[in-house]
Structures are given as structure tokens and as C-alpha cells.
Design a protein around this motif. Structure first.
Motif, PDB file in Angstrom:
ATOM      1  N   MET A  28       0.752  -1.570   0.631  1.00  0.00           N
ATOM      2  CA  MET A  28      -0.229   0.533  -0.307  1.00  0.00           C
ATOM      3  C   MET A  28       0.944   0.584  -0.056  1.00  0.00           C
ATOM      4  O   MET A  28       2.183   1.315   0.857  1.00  0.00           O
ATOM      5  N   TRP A  39      -4.277   4.168   6.256  1.00  0.00           N
ATOM      6  CA  TRP A  39      -4.501   2.256   5.908  1.00  0.00           C
ATOM      7  C   TRP A  39      -4.681   1.760   6.991  1.00  0.00           C
ATOM      8  O   TRP A  39      -4.877   1.150   7.008  1.00  0.00           O
ATOM      9  N   ARG A  54       2.687  -1.709   4.227  1.00  0.00           N
ATOM     10  CA  ARG A  54       2.727  -0.286   4.254  1.00  0.00           C
ATOM     11  C   ARG A  54       3.769   0.542   4.678  1.00  0.00           C
ATOM     12  O   ARG A  54       4.586  -0.209   5.133  1.00  0.00           O
TER      13      ARG A  54
END
Length: 265
Positions: A28, A39, A54
Motif C-alpha cells: 500500500m 490505511w 505499508r
């Protein structure tokens, strides 16, 4: 909290039971003025099924020290591919919002052998259609970061956005604490980009999540992108602005998960 070779800070989350079906990880990439915590609302939906990586984009959050003037799209793609390496799998699914979505598209075009699918939210393939960013240099130079950040809150969220007061405060504080230099320069980088021809060759499925009221990326641009990409799906969320992946995190995550499991099992 591993770091890439260039010092980008990553978080790896996996809640999947070890006997569950092996699925490709998800990486992400967030956009301008925030960090990987944007997120957080997606994780309860995605992490029970996929390993999730992430990272804080260079210039923001814990990766603030990695910023340098003149950062290029190729460097941003390289950053993303370092996060892909942390996923520990031959192929990954990319999810990106705003700038992160554009970088995800560029990475998928450059490294198709590593990318299984791309999901973008409030992101664009063509900078000429982006509203407002060309004025950021003058605006921030004249008024400072705080008024810019306050205006961005209105651009991201409606007054009745389904986020808590704590979420709104976190986002406002995070944005106002951002370094102006990467905000200005990455905004200008996006504004000068045009991948209209390149995305016609995108070799993997694409899901486009679009707000219907972003002052930066209008839904018409999302529809344009869908028309260019050979295998693309589009979902438009009514009554939303540029903060769609934060204000409607669960709905976006569920749409992403359904897309992945429908396409890949």
C-alpha cells in the motif's frame, strides 16, 4: 518496523492463519501530506486474508529524512519496489491512493512481472487534469503550511463525512505537520505527468475507486482511465471527496477484497 535500503520505514501486518490459502501480499502506497497510518481502517478487512506491507512515502512520516529536492517518478517507483521486496513473494497486489495510486500505475507498467493487480483510489494517470496543485507553491509560500492544510481538509472531507472527531483531528494534525517541500514538488511532479498512452498496455487487472466530489481528480478522469486500460473496473462513491480511502476505509477495503478474491480466488 523494517526499513528499506534507502531508509523508508515499512510496516508488515499479517493476521492470516497459517493453514489458509496462500494469496499474494498487498503493498500500500499513500499520497501527499499523510503517512502509512491512513490505511489503518483497511487492515481489519485485508490482513486476515493477505500479508499487508505499508510504508511511509519519502518526505513524510518516519521516512521524512529520505526526501531530496528533484525526486523523480523513477525514484518513487524504486521506493515502491523496495517495499514490494519486503512482501516476500514473487508477485504482489498494489493499492495506492492519490500520488500513491499514480506511482502504483507507473510501477506496474515498469515491472509487470512483479505485479498481479493494481487498485487505486482518487488517483490519476494524467496530471493535466488535476485541479489546484499548480497553485500550491505560491499558496504555501505566501501563507505557510497551516492554511494550506486547513483548505485540504475541506477538499478531502465533507462536513458529514463518516469519520470520528479523533480521526479528523489526527488527519488535520498530520497534514499540518508535513514538510512543505515534498508537498510542493510532488504536486508539481504529478501535474506534469501524462501516462495516457502507456496505460493502454497495462498487463494486469485494475480497480479504480473514485470519489464523485474530489476537487483534484474528478470522476470523469477515473472514467477516462477505465476506458484506456484493457482490463479495468470502476466504482464511484457518492458524496465523497479526495479523502475517500480514509473516510470510507471499510467500504473501500471490502471492494478491494472482493475484487481480489473474485479475480484471483
Amino acid at each position: 518496523m523494517p526499513a528499506t535500503s534507502t531508509g523508508l520505514h515499512c510496516d508488515v501486518t499479517e493476521l492470516k492463519a497459517p493453514w489458509d490459502t496462500v494469496r499474494a501480499p498487498i503493498v500500500m502506497h499513500h499520497g501527499i501530506g499523510t503517512n502509512a497510518a491512513i490505511w489503518s481502517g483497511w487492515l481489519p478487512v485485508l490482513a486476515p486474508h493477505h500479508r499487508v506491507v505499508r510504508f511511509d512515502t519519502r518526505g513524510f512520516g518516519r521516512s521524512h529524512g529520505t526526501w531530496h529536492a528533484g525526486t523523480t517518478m523513477d525514484e518513487l517507483v524504486g521506493d515502491l519496489m523496495q517495499a514490494v521486496a519486503h512482501a516476500g513473494a514473487p508477485k504482489v497486489h498494489l493499492i495506492g491512493e492519490s500520488l500513491g495510486g499514480t506511482v502504483a500505475l507507473a510501477a506496474a507498467l515498469k515491472h509487470p512481472q512483479r505485479i498481479a493487480s493494481v487498485i487505486i483510489s482518487n488517483a490519476t494517470h494524467r496530471g493535466t487534469g488535476i485541479g489546484r496543485v499548480r497553485g500550491w507553491r505560491e499558496e504555501i509560500g505566501r501563507d505557510g503550511i497551516a492554511p494550506w492544510a486547513e483548505a485540504m481538509m475541506t477538499a478531502r472531507f465533507t462536513d458529514d463525512s463518516p469519520i470520528s472527531a479523533a480521526q479528523r483531528t489526527w488527519f488535520a494534525h498530520t497534514q499540518a505537520a508535513s514538510d512543505p517541500a515534498p508537498i510542493i514538488q510532488l504536486g508539481e511532479l504529478l501535474a506534469g505527468l501524462d501516462m495516457s498512452d502507456a496505460v493502454r498496455t497495462l498487463a494486469m487487472p485494475l480497480l479504480i475507486l473514485s470519489p464523485d466530489g474530489s476537487p483534484f481528480i474528478p470522476a470523469t478522469m477515473a472514467a477516462e482511465l477505465k476506458g484506456l486500460v484493457p482490463d479495468a473496473e470502476l466504482m464511484v462513491f457518492p458524496g465523497t471527496r479526495h479523502g475517500l480511502p480514509f473516510s470510507h476505509a471499510r467500504a473501500c477495503a471490502e471492494a478491494a477484497l472482493q475484487f481480489l478474491h473474485r479475480r484471483f480466488g
